[in-house]
Motif scaffolding. Structure first.
Motif, PDB file in Angstrom:
ATOM      1  N   CYS A  17       0.984  -1.383  -0.005  1.00 42.90           N
ATOM      2  CA  CYS A  17       0.132  -0.041  -0.036  1.00 42.90           C
ATOM      3  C   CYS A  17       0.852   1.263   0.137  1.00 42.90           C
ATOM      4  N   THR A  20       0.140   3.810   2.802  1.00 38.66           N
ATOM      5  CA  THR A  20      -1.266   4.441   3.165  1.00 38.66           C
ATOM      6  C   THR A  20      -2.021   3.735   3.947  1.00 38.66           C
ATOM      7  N   THR A  22      -4.145   1.548   2.876  1.00 31.05           N
ATOM      8  CA  THR A  22      -5.204   1.106   1.850  1.00 31.05           C
ATOM      9  C   THR A  22      -4.632   0.833   0.550  1.00 31.05           C
ATOM     10  N   VAL A  23      -5.633   0.123  -0.003  1.00 28.18           N
ATOM     11  CA  VAL A  23      -5.429  -0.664  -1.615  1.00 28.18           C
ATOM     12  C   VAL A  23      -6.712  -0.139  -2.208  1.00 28.18           C
ATOM     13  N   LEU A  34     -11.554   2.174  -1.791  1.00 29.18           N
ATOM     14  CA  LEU A  34     -10.234   1.969  -1.264  1.00 29.18           C
ATOM     15  C   LEU A  34     -10.606   0.729  -0.113  1.00 29.18           C
ATOM     16  N   CYS A  37      -5.758  -2.487   3.616  1.00 29.84           N
ATOM     17  CA  CYS A  37      -4.670  -3.314   3.146  1.00 29.84           C
ATOM     18  C   CYS A  37      -4.439  -4.536   4.029  1.00 29.84           C
ATOM     19  N   GLY A  44       0.057   0.703   7.599  1.00 32.54           N
ATOM     20  CA  GLY A  44       0.994   1.336   6.789  1.00 32.54           C
ATOM     21  C   GLY A  44       2.320   0.914   7.082  1.00 32.54           C
TER      22      GLY A  44
END
Length: 62
Positions: A17, A20, A22-23, A34, A37, A44
């Motif tokens: 990711c 962040t 999120t993916v 989003l 992850c 993160g």
């Protein structure tokens, strides 16, 4: 000669990711959204460690 190298645990940015948490993903209707992850579970950051084994052989020209 075999040599084993142990890398101690450290905290690093999640490469999946990019830090962040999120993916990108899609919902059941195909819309972009989003998601958390799956690798770092939204933080993160990840803990990484490693063990490498080297097998070093002499080079003998024929």
């Amino acid at each position: 000669m075999k040599r084993k190298v142990i890398r101690p645990e450290k905290v690093a940015l999640c490469r999946l990711c990019k830090g962040t948490g999120t993916v990108p993903g899609k919902d059941k209707h195909g819309r972009s959204l989003l998601r958390v992850c799956p690798q770092c579970e939204g933080s993160g950051r990840v803990k990484v460690s490693g063990v490498m084994e080297f097998d070093i052989q002499p080079y003998k020209e024929k």
